[in-house]
Design an enzyme around this catalytic site. Structure first.
Site, PDB file in Angstrom:
ATOM      1  N   ASN A 194      48.275  21.993   2.242  1.00  0.00           N
ATOM      2  CA  ASN A 194      49.469  21.740   1.424  1.00  0.00           C
ATOM      3  C   ASN A 194      49.104  20.735   0.333  1.00  0.00           C
ATOM      4  O   ASN A 194      47.952  20.307   0.230  1.00  0.00           O
ATOM      5  CB  ASN A 194      50.667  21.316   2.296  1.00  0.00           C
ATOM      6  CG  ASN A 194      50.546  19.900   2.859  1.00  0.00           C
ATOM      7  OD1 ASN A 194      49.667  19.128   2.492  1.00  0.00           O
ATOM      8  ND2 ASN A 194      51.442  19.559   3.768  1.00  0.00           N
TER       9      ASN A 194
ATOM     10  N   LYS B  35      58.564  23.649  -1.732  1.00  0.00           N
ATOM     11  CA  LYS B  35      59.607  24.485  -2.351  1.00  0.00           C
ATOM     12  C   LYS B  35      59.173  25.114  -3.669  1.00  0.00           C
ATOM     13  O   LYS B  35      59.841  26.016  -4.193  1.00  0.00           O
ATOM     14  CB  LYS B  35      60.906  23.699  -2.528  1.00  0.00           C
ATOM     15  CG  LYS B  35      60.780  22.507  -3.469  1.00  0.00           C
ATOM     16  CD  LYS B  35      62.139  21.879  -3.710  1.00  0.00           C
ATOM     17  CE  LYS B  35      62.086  20.605  -4.517  1.00  0.00           C
ATOM     18  NZ  LYS B  35      60.902  20.315  -5.348  1.00  0.00           N
TER      19      LYS B  35
ATOM     20  N   ASP C 288      52.972  26.425   8.756  1.00  0.00           N
ATOM     21  CA  ASP C 288      52.444  27.189   9.896  1.00  0.00           C
ATOM     22  C   ASP C 288      52.912  28.641   9.840  1.00  0.00           C
ATOM     23  O   ASP C 288      52.154  29.573  10.139  1.00  0.00           O
ATOM     24  CB  ASP C 288      52.889  26.544  11.220  1.00  0.00           C
ATOM     25  CG  ASP C 288      52.286  25.158  11.398  1.00  0.00           C
ATOM     26  OD1 ASP C 288      51.202  24.901  10.842  1.00  0.00           O
ATOM     27  OD2 ASP C 288      52.908  24.332  12.098  1.00  0.00           O
TER      28      ASP C 288
ATOM     29  N   THR D 220      61.824  30.950   7.528  1.00  0.00           N
ATOM     30  CA  THR D 220      61.589  29.836   8.462  1.00  0.00           C
ATOM     31  C   THR D 220      62.343  28.567   8.057  1.00  0.00           C
ATOM     32  O   THR D 220      62.908  27.885   8.910  1.00  0.00           O
ATOM     33  CB  THR D 220      60.067  29.549   8.568  1.00  0.00           C
ATOM     34  OG1 THR D 220      59.433  30.734   9.034  1.00  0.00           O
ATOM     35  CG2 THR D 220      59.767  28.398   9.507  1.00  0.00           C
TER      36      THR D 220
HETATM   37  N1  LIG Z   1      62.458  24.558   0.509  1.00  0.00           N
HETATM   38  C1  LIG Z   1      61.759  25.711   0.510  1.00  0.00           C
HETATM   39  N2  LIG Z   1      62.308  26.853   0.012  1.00  0.00           N
HETATM   40  C2  LIG Z   1      61.613  28.019   0.004  1.00  0.00           C
HETATM   41  N3  LIG Z   1      60.370  28.148   0.499  1.00  0.00           N
HETATM   42  C3  LIG Z   1      59.773  27.054   1.009  1.00  0.00           C
HETATM   43  C4  LIG Z   1      60.426  25.771   1.049  1.00  0.00           C
HETATM   44  N4  LIG Z   1      59.585  24.877   1.628  1.00  0.00           N
HETATM   45  C5  LIG Z   1      58.461  25.564   1.918  1.00  0.00           C
HETATM   46  N5  LIG Z   1      58.556  26.861   1.545  1.00  0.00           N
HETATM   47  C6  LIG Z   1      57.520  27.914   1.665  1.00  0.00           C
HETATM   48  O1  LIG Z   1      56.636  27.557   2.692  1.00  0.00           O
HETATM   49  C7  LIG Z   1      55.305  27.418   2.177  1.00  0.00           C
HETATM   50  C8  LIG Z   1      54.605  26.287   2.911  1.00  0.00           C
HETATM   51  O2  LIG Z   1      55.339  25.089   2.763  1.00  0.00           O
HETATM   52  P1  LIG Z   1      54.625  23.656   2.580  1.00  0.00           P
HETATM   53  O3  LIG Z   1      55.677  22.611   2.617  1.00  0.00           O
HETATM   54  O4  LIG Z   1      53.761  23.719   1.368  1.00  0.00           O
HETATM   55  O5  LIG Z   1      53.688  23.564   3.870  1.00  0.00           O
HETATM   56  P2  LIG Z   1      53.624  22.411   5.004  1.00  0.00           P
HETATM   57  O6  LIG Z   1      54.690  22.752   5.984  1.00  0.00           O
HETATM   58  O7  LIG Z   1      52.260  22.586   5.561  1.00  0.00           O
HETATM   59  O8  LIG Z   1      53.835  21.090   4.314  1.00  0.00           O
HETATM   60  C9  LIG Z   1      55.468  27.209   0.676  1.00  0.00           C
HETATM   61  O9  LIG Z   1      54.328  27.691  -0.016  1.00  0.00           O
HETATM   62  C10 LIG Z   1      56.719  28.021   0.368  1.00  0.00           C
HETATM   63  O10 LIG Z   1      56.398  29.366   0.128  1.00  0.00           O
HETATM   64 MG   LIG Z   2      55.352  20.399   2.994  1.00  0.00          MG
END
Ligand SMILES: Nc1ncnc2c1ncn2[C@@H]1O[C@H](COP(=O)(O)OP(=O)(O)O)[C@@H](O)[C@H]1O
Ligand SMILES: [Mg+2]
EC number: 2.7.1.15
Length: 299
Positions: free
Chosen positions: A184, A223, A252, A282
């Protein structure tokens, strides 16, 4: 490509305390409530892959405490093969998450049984690695076991996906041996030694990283979405616009879904598009594993 996935990694018992504020020194604060759930990056990623109907094996360790059976049974209920999870004396991995009303989070993690995973566990998994198209690893087991597992998974012919999370120093050869590296934005900053504050910056840094380690790379940007580097092509895959409720396990879910798509023969960029849909679902539901979509949910 073999149609199975093997995950070698962590299983954690997560306790999430909802608190109005942090307690002061010496104070006993009453929480507004608590939830208990099965987590750990390894188990979460395995559950997402299994929910998408990919035959998925989990290799790891749980303890002999009360949460051990809960962790194994929960993974099993979601369809994960748990035959290669070993019980070791002592505590299971655990996460204690203090979720403050203002949205801030203070978390502690107990390594517990996750740090008892041995080379022998990896050796014992060789038959399933040979049947697997993808092996997924994360940084919640000892570094020397991650390094060993990368070698063994490559030897077995797997595509190796390393989710280098949480960010820790890894031998450079580990990073260059994996086929797909996923981090991330916070972890990307750690490995690139650069601030990633825009999609353009992510594109610049992902190129440097992929060329340095000669692999394919995904940076997930919460996001905002994700940037993927696949054999010289860089693409920004925007996130879906949804009303996020709780984002634990977004990454995940994304990794489990990317791995599922790769097994299905999709390109990495196509796999990211599918994973974007999965992780969007998710984040719209509570919890990590319960909120992850099935194939029907996505369709
Ligand atoms: N608020 C959100 N709205 C829509 N999709 C989301 C949001 N947060 C995360 N995602 C999706 O989940 C993916 C992984 O989230 P991220 O926060 O980057 O990973 P981590 O949980 O490892 O921090 C993102 O690339 C996006 O596609
Ligand atoms: Mg994140």
């Amino acid at each position: 490509m073999n149609k199975k996935i093997t995950v070698i990694g962590s299983l954690n018992y997560d306790v999430i305390l909802k608190i109005p504020r942090l307690p002061f020194k010496g104070e006993t604060l009453t929480a507004n409530g608590a939830t208990f759930s099965a987590g750990g990056k390894g188990a979460n990623q395995a559950v997402q892959a299994a929910k998408l109907k990919t035959p998925t094996y989990m290799v790891g360790c749980v303890g002999t405490d009360a949460s051990a059976d809960f962790l194994v049974n929960t993974a099993k209920e979601y369809g994960v093969n748990v035959d290669y999870i070993r019980k070791v004396p002592g505590s299971s991995g655990m996460g204690v998450i203090n979720a403050v009303e203002d949205g801030s989070v203070y978390a502690c993690i107990v390594r517990g049984a996750n740090f008892e995973v041995t080379k022998e566990d990896v050796d014992n998994a060789m038959p399933i690695l040979k049947e697997s198209g993808v092996c997924i690893l994360q940084n919640e087991i000892p570094v020397e076991i991650i390094a060993y597992a990368i070698d063994k998974a490559k030897e077995a012919g797997c595509t190796v996906v390393l989710n280098a999370a949480p960010a820790i120093e890894l031998p450079e050869e580990c990073l260059s041996k994996v086929d797909i590296l996923v981090v991330n934005e916070v972890e990307a900053e750690f490995y690139c030694h650069e601030k990633i504050d825009s999609v353009e910056k992510a594109k610049t840094e992902i190129k440097k990283m992929a060329e340095k380690y000669n692999n394919n790379v995904i940076f997930t940007l919460g996001k905002d979405g994700a940037v993927a580097y696949e054999n010289g092509t860089i693409e920004f895959i925007p996130a879906m616009k949804v009303d996020a409720i709780e984002t634990t396990g977004a990454g995940d879910s994304y990794i489990g879904a990317v791995s599922h798509s790769i097994i299905e023969g999709k390109s990495l960029i196509e796999a990211c598009k599918f994973a974007t849909k999965c992780s969007a679902i998710t984040v719209c539901r509570m919890g990590a594993q319960p909120s992850m979509p099935t194939l029907e949910d996505v369709e």
